[in-house]
Design an enzyme around this catalytic site. Sequence first.
Site, PDB file in Angstrom:
ATOM      1  N   HIS A 142       0.783  -1.075   0.252  1.00 58.39           N
ATOM      2  CA  HIS A 142      -0.020   0.159  -0.176  1.00 58.39           C
ATOM      3  C   HIS A 142       1.028   1.290  -0.038  1.00 58.39           C
ATOM      4  O   HIS A 142       0.492   2.344  -0.253  1.00 58.39           O
ATOM      5  CB  HIS A 142      -0.934   0.166   1.163  1.00 58.39           C
ATOM      6  N   ASP A 159      -0.273  -7.800   0.819  1.00 58.20           N
ATOM      7  CA  ASP A 159       0.295  -6.326   1.196  1.00 58.20           C
ATOM      8  C   ASP A 159       1.586  -6.455   1.145  1.00 58.20           C
ATOM      9  O   ASP A 159       2.404  -5.702   1.964  1.00 58.20           O
ATOM     10  CB  ASP A 159      -0.375  -5.897   2.349  1.00 58.20           C
ATOM     11  N   GLY A 192       3.850   6.195   8.110  1.00 55.29           N
ATOM     12  CA  GLY A 192       5.054   6.359   7.702  1.00 55.29           C
ATOM     13  C   GLY A 192       5.889   5.150   8.237  1.00 55.29           C
ATOM     14  O   GLY A 192       7.054   4.991   7.499  1.00 55.29           O
ATOM     15  N   ASN A 193       5.657   4.168   9.014  1.00 52.47           N
ATOM     16  CA  ASN A 193       6.093   3.153   9.638  1.00 52.47           C
ATOM     17  C   ASN A 193       6.043   1.820   8.642  1.00 52.47           C
ATOM     18  O   ASN A 193       6.685   1.080   8.503  1.00 52.47           O
ATOM     19  CB  ASN A 193       5.888   2.612  10.910  1.00 52.47           C
ATOM     20  N   SER A 194       4.999   2.113   7.650  1.00 48.29           N
ATOM     21  CA  SER A 194       4.455   0.772   7.172  1.00 48.29           C
ATOM     22  C   SER A 194       5.568   0.452   6.111  1.00 48.29           C
ATOM     23  O   SER A 194       6.299   1.292   5.591  1.00 48.29           O
ATOM     24  CB  SER A 194       3.310   1.576   6.156  1.00 48.29           C
ATOM     25  N   LEU A 196      -8.652 -25.372   0.047  1.00 48.60           N
ATOM     26  CA  LEU A 196      -9.409 -26.481   0.781  1.00 48.60           C
ATOM     27  C   LEU A 196     -10.708 -26.767   0.151  1.00 48.60           C
ATOM     28  O   LEU A 196     -11.183 -27.879  -0.076  1.00 48.60           O
ATOM     29  CB  LEU A 196      -9.397 -26.260   2.181  1.00 48.60           C
ATOM     30  N   GLY A 197     -11.441 -25.623  -0.074  1.00 49.29           N
ATOM     31  CA  GLY A 197     -12.513 -25.751  -0.807  1.00 49.29           C
ATOM     32  C   GLY A 197     -13.988 -25.985   0.310  1.00 49.29           C
ATOM     33  O   GLY A 197     -14.714 -26.751   0.169  1.00 49.29           O
ATOM     34  N   VAL A 198     -13.966 -25.225   1.492  1.00 48.76           N
ATOM     35  CA  VAL A 198     -15.050 -25.217   2.527  1.00 48.76           C
ATOM     36  C   VAL A 198     -15.166 -23.929   2.940  1.00 48.76           C
ATOM     37  O   VAL A 198     -14.408 -22.863   2.769  1.00 48.76           O
ATOM     38  CB  VAL A 198     -14.559 -25.923   3.505  1.00 48.76           C
TER      39      VAL A 198
END
Length: 499
Positions: A134, A164, A236-238, A293-295
């Site tokens: 981001h 992300d 700003g830490n991202s 997995l399909g659940v």
Amino acid sequence: MNVFSKRRSNRVIRPLLALLMAGVFGFGVSAPTLSMAAPAPLDLKVDTSPQKPLVNLPDFTPIIKKVGDTVVNISSTSTKTISQGASNPFPPSSPFHQFFQQFMAPGGPKQQKVEDLGSGFIISPNGYIVTAAHVVRGADHIMVTLTNHQAYPAKLVGLSVRYDTALLKINAKNLPTAPIGNSDKLQVGQWLLAVGAPFGFFNTVTQGVVSAVNRTLPNDDQYIPFIQTDVPINPGNSGGPLLNMSGQVVGINDQIYTSSGGYMGLSFSIPINTVMRVVHALAEHKQIQFGWLGVEVQDVTAKMGQALHLKEPVGALVASVEPNSPAAKAGLEPGDVVVTYNDKPVYEVGQLPPMVGNTQPGTRVKIGILRNGKPMTLNVTIGTLPKNANEAGPGGSSSNQSGNVARLQIQIQPLTAKAAKNLGIKHGVLVIGVGSGPAAQAGIAPGMVIQDIGQKPVDSPAQLEKIVAGLPAGEPIPVRVRNGKQSLYTVVILPPAGS
């Protein structure tokens, strides 16, 4: 003289009278003596001995000396559309259009340059840098500044919105690199450091501890098992590194939980093991694959645990199994409760999706389940998450064979083959009316499809009425319903029969 001045004068006169009486009658009251001697010189001692801590507290300076130069500041510039005020509320044909037009701002939406700040860290001497997606998503221009104040234009190698995570490349050589750790070894209570540029204050160091691991966030991607900490991070830490006490990167700082826009004690970072899986795929220009997995799963509440005859309400309740999915081929069924995945415990529903998503497709894993309260183990070969999932509505029903189930206070009708196909299910009855009673209290509404009740499949209105007639009163009963593309369990408590 006013009242206040009289009272003040009395406080002065009375001590003088006492002194006079003492001199006349010999009362033995001595007057204070005043000394005019010079004050003693200030005896200040300066401690020049080597500084030694009196208590043992963490000293983080060796970590910053080792890793500090690998942290970078990232500024990205993007073009965004900015609205230029309110639009005319009347169409051009209206007589009021021209009148209001004179108050409108000239021109329509305009393009404006917006600059964002973030952080990152160097992972290779030839200029590969990791940050949060981001920070650079949609950027027209990216600049990376090192701790020696040298700035480089950066190329976006690739990014993953789901995780992300982004990978950048600058044209530089012989750069210091951050050691990569193992986030799977993190334990609650361990000390951590974050380095970044909160609010643009470059190379800021903050400290804290691990508050929780494998944390899922509401309204966020379910495949990220976040590290929760109390390390202060802010805008700003991202993208900056989260470091352990060995000076290794164990995560990238991603977001905070806040109601004010600033740090409030809850910080969340993406585990470095998840990050590096994405980084390797981006560097090799490969598609990022997610385990499947399909659940559909949901949480096990206290009432649901009682209805499913569980000793305690833990695990992930399987609400539906997609046909021909890995789960279906392994024998997983709706109503099963997943309690372990690949020998790791599953205490709540939020733990399972990251475990599955981060499993390499084609991997064979063991899944521990509870079926009707009894433990079982299934072997599942994890598939690849499909790119697009079909969204199907409940569809209509041309049948007039509707029925009423008095104990549930609902009106139902059969499900057509077309509607069942659109929903991806094989059986059920369509709810067309709900009165004030157990079904409404359980959240069942018109348009939903009842598939199972009391862990018994329902194929027709008559069958549902027969099953309900034999169910006990006053006890929690599990009901599986289909609402659009989502299957879920709810709990009903039935009144006595005939009431």
